[in-house]
Design a protein around this motif. Structure first.
Motif, mmCIF file in Angstrom:
data_model
loop_
_atom_site.group_PDB
_atom_site.id
_atom_site.type_symbol
_atom_site.label_atom_id
_atom_site.label_comp_id
_atom_site.label_asym_id
_atom_site.label_seq_id
_atom_site.Cartn_x
_atom_site.Cartn_y
_atom_site.Cartn_z
ATOM 1 N N GLY A 60 0.820 -1.219 0.000
ATOM 2 C CA GLY A 60 0.000 0.000 0.000
ATOM 3 C C GLY A 60 0.846 1.259 0.000
ATOM 4 N N ASP A 61 1.923 1.218 0.854
ATOM 5 C CA ASP A 61 2.824 2.380 0.886
ATOM 6 C C ASP A 61 3.478 2.601 -0.469
ATOM 7 O OD1 ASP A 61 2.215 2.862 3.498
ATOM 8 O OD2 ASP A 61 3.950 1.764 4.297
ATOM 9 N N LEU A 62 3.895 1.488 -1.090
ATOM 10 C CA LEU A 62 4.512 1.603 -2.419
ATOM 11 C C LEU A 62 3.511 2.165 -3.437
ATOM 12 C CD1 LEU A 62 6.538 -1.757 -2.574
ATOM 13 C CD2 LEU A 62 7.461 0.570 -2.316
ATOM 14 N N MET A 63 2.252 1.699 -3.320
ATOM 15 C CA MET A 63 1.232 2.182 -4.243
ATOM 16 C C MET A 63 0.962 3.671 -4.027
ATOM 17 S SD MET A 63 -2.572 0.626 -4.878
ATOM 18 C CE MET A 63 -1.833 -0.931 -5.391
ATOM 19 N N GLN A 114 1.559 9.140 -5.835
ATOM 20 C CA GLN A 114 2.087 10.484 -5.645
ATOM 21 C C GLN A 114 3.044 10.862 -6.774
ATOM 22 O OE1 GLN A 114 1.043 12.570 -3.284
ATOM 23 N NE2 GLN A 114 2.292 14.168 -4.228
ATOM 24 N N GLU A 115 3.853 9.865 -7.184
ATOM 25 C CA GLU A 115 4.789 10.099 -8.291
ATOM 26 C C GLU A 115 4.018 10.432 -9.577
ATOM 27 O OE1 GLU A 115 8.276 7.669 -10.725
ATOM 28 O OE2 GLU A 115 7.529 6.924 -8.795
#
Length: 234
Positions: A61-64, A69-70
């Motif tokens: 989830g954090d990576l997503m 955001q990117e």
């Protein structure tokens, strides 16, 4: 941050379970305690698997979130570039419109100059035609003047005519009395020289411009030369 929170909750559960087992030892027997411990270990293993699964999910989830955001940053950057390109395009269109207006103004000015030049050419052509016609009429009168007034007419430079009178001075019949005539830019007769000079030449010039009676003009100049010759001989 989500991963740390999950680990804190697991630690809390383990501590509560330890307290629970300590209390349980004083209440139940060995067999029941072993069964309970087995159940505890099973629950603990299940919690561990569940914790690892949730930790993995949270990490994903954090990576997503980071990826989203990117993407958002990339979209904002692209929108910025699009806005800048639109401003540049608007400026280019404005410059093109300004250049088109200048081109039209220049074309209109050139057309006006052409029309004005054509009008001037027509006026000059008309004046030249009128001047040539007058010179031709004067040349046609040449024989008449030569026969009756003892006059010689010569065409000289700049489309001028030179009038030479003789047989005026009785003492010297071949003595020339000369005046030169041209047509000015306004299409009027203009005496450019007179030898010998006559005080009345300006008056004769003005009169022929008003009456256009050229024969009378030449005759009056001959009379003035004759009067001047008589005055000089007496």
């Amino acid at each position: 941050m989500a991963t740390v929170k999950a680990e804190d909750e697991i630690t809390l559960v383990e501590r509560e379970m330890k307290e629970f087992w300590a209390e349980l030892k004083g209440v139940y027997g060995t067999e029941q305690l072993q069964q309970t411990l087995a159940l505890r270990d099973s629950c603990k293993e299940s919690l561990k698997v569940l914790s690892e699964k949730w930790a993995k999910k949270l990490k994903e989830g954090d990576l997503m979130i980071d990826k989203i955001q990117e993407y958002r940053n990339e979209i904002l950057q692209q929108n910025k570039h699009i806005s800048e390109n639109q401003e540049q395009l608007t400026e280019i269109k404005s410059n093109l419109n300004h250049e088109e207006e200048q081109k039209k103004e220049l074309t209109d000015s050139i057309q006006e100059l052409k029309e004005e030049l054509m009008k001037k050419k027509e006026v000059v052509s008309s004046k030249n035609k009128a001047a040539k016609e007058r010179v031709e009429r004067l040349c046609k009168s040449k024989e008449l003047f030569e026969e009756r007034l003892g006059l010689e007419i010569r065409r000289i430079h700049d489309e001028q005519l030179q009038f030479i009178f003789r047989h005026i001075d009785h003492k010297d019949p071949d003595k020339p009395y000369v005046f030169t005539l041209s047509i000015n830019d306004h299409g009027d007769y203009e005496v450019t020289s007179c030898t010998p000079p006559l005080d009345c030449i300006a008056e004769f010039q003005q009169k022929v411009r008003e009456t256009n009676n050229f024969s009378a003009f030449v005759a009056n100049i001959r009379k003035a030369f004759t009067a001047l010759s008589y005055k000089q001989s007496t």
